[in-house]
Design a protein around this motif. Sequence first.
Motif, short mmCIF file in Angstrom:
data_model
loop_
_atom_site.label_atom_id
_atom_site.label_comp_id
_atom_site.label_asym_id
_atom_site.label_seq_id
_atom_site.Cartn_x
_atom_site.Cartn_y
_atom_site.Cartn_z
N TRP A 58 2.29 7.03 1.15
CA TRP A 58 2.33 8.45 0.96
C TRP A 58 0.95 8.88 0.15
CZ3 TRP A 58 5.25 12.00 2.62
CH2 TRP A 58 5.35 13.64 1.76
N ALA A 59 0.34 8.14 -0.90
CA ALA A 59 -0.85 8.57 -1.45
C ALA A 59 -2.10 8.33 -0.49
CB ALA A 59 -0.87 7.40 -2.71
N ALA A 60 -1.80 7.51 0.24
CA ALA A 60 -3.06 7.31 1.32
C ALA A 60 -3.35 8.35 2.25
CB ALA A 60 -2.88 5.84 2.32
N GLN A 86 -12.73 17.29 4.64
CA GLN A 86 -14.21 17.51 4.27
C GLN A 86 -15.11 17.15 5.44
OE1 GLN A 86 -15.17 18.12 0.84
NE2 GLN A 86 -13.00 18.75 0.98
N HIS A 143 0.91 -1.24 -0.08
CA HIS A 143 -0.03 -0.16 -0.07
C HIS A 143 0.92 1.29 0.05
CE1 HIS A 143 -3.33 -2.94 1.03
NE2 HIS A 143 -2.74 -3.05 1.88
N ASN A 144 0.46 2.21 -1.06
CA ASN A 144 1.36 3.46 -0.87
C ASN A 144 0.69 4.30 0.14
OD1 ASN A 144 2.45 6.17 -1.53
ND2 ASN A 144 2.24 5.24 -3.69
N GLU A 191 -2.22 11.51 1.60
CA GLU A 191 -2.85 12.71 1.12
C GLU A 191 -4.46 12.57 0.77
OE1 GLU A 191 -2.58 14.72 -3.48
OE2 GLU A 191 -1.09 13.05 -2.93
N GLU A 192 -4.83 11.35 0.67
CA GLU A 192 -6.27 10.86 0.33
C GLU A 192 -7.02 11.06 1.96
OE1 GLU A 192 -9.28 7.57 -1.40
OE2 GLU A 192 -7.17 6.91 -0.68
N TRP A 193 -6.38 10.68 2.85
CA TRP A 193 -6.85 10.73 4.28
C TRP A 193 -7.04 12.40 4.71
CZ3 TRP A 193 -7.29 7.24 8.78
CH2 TRP A 193 -7.54 5.84 8.50
N GLU A 194 -5.99 12.94 4.38
CA GLU A 194 -6.10 14.46 4.99
C GLU A 194 -7.03 15.01 4.10
OE1 GLU A 194 -1.06 14.99 5.35
OE2 GLU A 194 -2.05 15.38 3.40
N PHE A 195 -7.46 14.72 2.79
CA PHE A 195 -8.36 15.44 2.05
C PHE A 195 -9.77 14.98 2.49
CE2 PHE A 195 -11.81 15.05 -1.14
CZ PHE A 195 -11.74 16.00 -1.55
N LEU A 196 -10.05 13.74 2.98
CA LEU A 196 -11.32 13.32 3.35
C LEU A 196 -11.50 13.83 4.78
CD1 LEU A 196 -11.05 9.41 2.41
CD2 LEU A 196 -12.74 11.24 1.31
#
Length: 317
Positions: free
Chosen positions: A134-136, A146, A131-132, A138-143
Motif C-alpha cells: 500500500w505504501a509502495a 513526476q 514489504h508494504n 502511493e510512492e510509485w504513483e507519486f514518482l
Amino acid sequence: MEFFNKVGKMALGSRLRLMSTMITDDAAKIYELHGIDFIPKWFPVFYLLSEEKEITITEIANEIGHSQPSVSKIVQEMIAAGLIQENVKTTDKRKNVIVLTEYGLLVLNKLKLQCIDVEAAVEDLIGESNHNLWAALEEWEFLLGQKSLFKRVNEQKKLRESSAVQIVEYNDGYQSVFRALNEEWISSYFKMEEADYKALDNPKEYILDKGGKIFVALYDNEPVGVCALIKMNDPDYDFELAKMAVSNKCQGKNIGWLLGQAVTNAAKELGASKIYLESNTILKPAINLYHKLGFSKVVGRPTPYERCNIQMELQLK
C-alpha cells in the motif's frame, strides 16, 4: 510465478493486471459475502456520493481520475440498480446532480461494516508481508506522476543508443558530411546565408586554421552529427559553438548532448573563459539542449545571420 521470474520487469503491467484481476474477483465475492448486490467498479462513485451527499458527474470524474463518459456509464448502471438518482432539484439548474437513493443509503450501512472487515484483512496482509504494498503504491504513483514510465524508458533508450556513439575530431574526409548535415537542417527551417557558406565550404581555413575545432559523431561508424568550436576575435568571448547538426534519422540518441560536451570540454582545454552561440527560438530541442549544457541568454550583440533571434553564453571560469 515462474513466468514473471523469466520475463522480469518487462511484464510489470501484466503482473499488475493479474493482481488487479485477482483482487477484483475477490471483491465481488466479498460483496456477496456481506449480502450486498454490488459491482466493484461502482465503489469510487458510491464512496464519493456517501461523502459529498450530492455531486455532479463532472466533479466525480475529476475526483476519481476517470473520463466523464466512463463515469456516466457507471452512473447509469447504478441508477438501473436503484442505488442513485439524478436530476434532483437544485438551485443551480445547469448542474446534473447525483445523490444516493433510500435503497443506496441502506446499502451504505452494510458497506460500512464490510469496510471494517476489509480494512482489517488488508492490515493483516501488510503485517504478514515483508514489504508494504500500500505504501509502495502511493510512492510509485507519486514518482510516476513526476516522470512517467514512458519518459523513463525513453531516457534509458537514449542512454543505450548513445553508448554506440563515438565523437571524433574532424579530418578532410568529413568535409562533405559537415556541409550536408548543416545544409539539411538549415534548409528545413531557414535559408542558407553567406556566413554559412564561408564556414561550410572552407572549414579548414575558416575554423581549424584559426585555432578552432570540429567534432564528428559516428553512430555505428557512420558520421551522423557535427559541431564546431570557432575561435572569435572578440574581447568578451573566446570561442563560438556553431554549426551543430544531427542527421534526422539519428535524432533522440543524445548525439547533440555528446557533441556539445565535446565542444565545451575542448574549449576548457584551450583555456577559454566564455563560449558564445546564436540560434533561433523555433528550434526548441536545440534551445533546451543549450540550457542543459549551461548556456544562458544574452542580448544586444551584432550577428551576421538573419535567422538569429537568440544569443547565449556559457561561463567556463
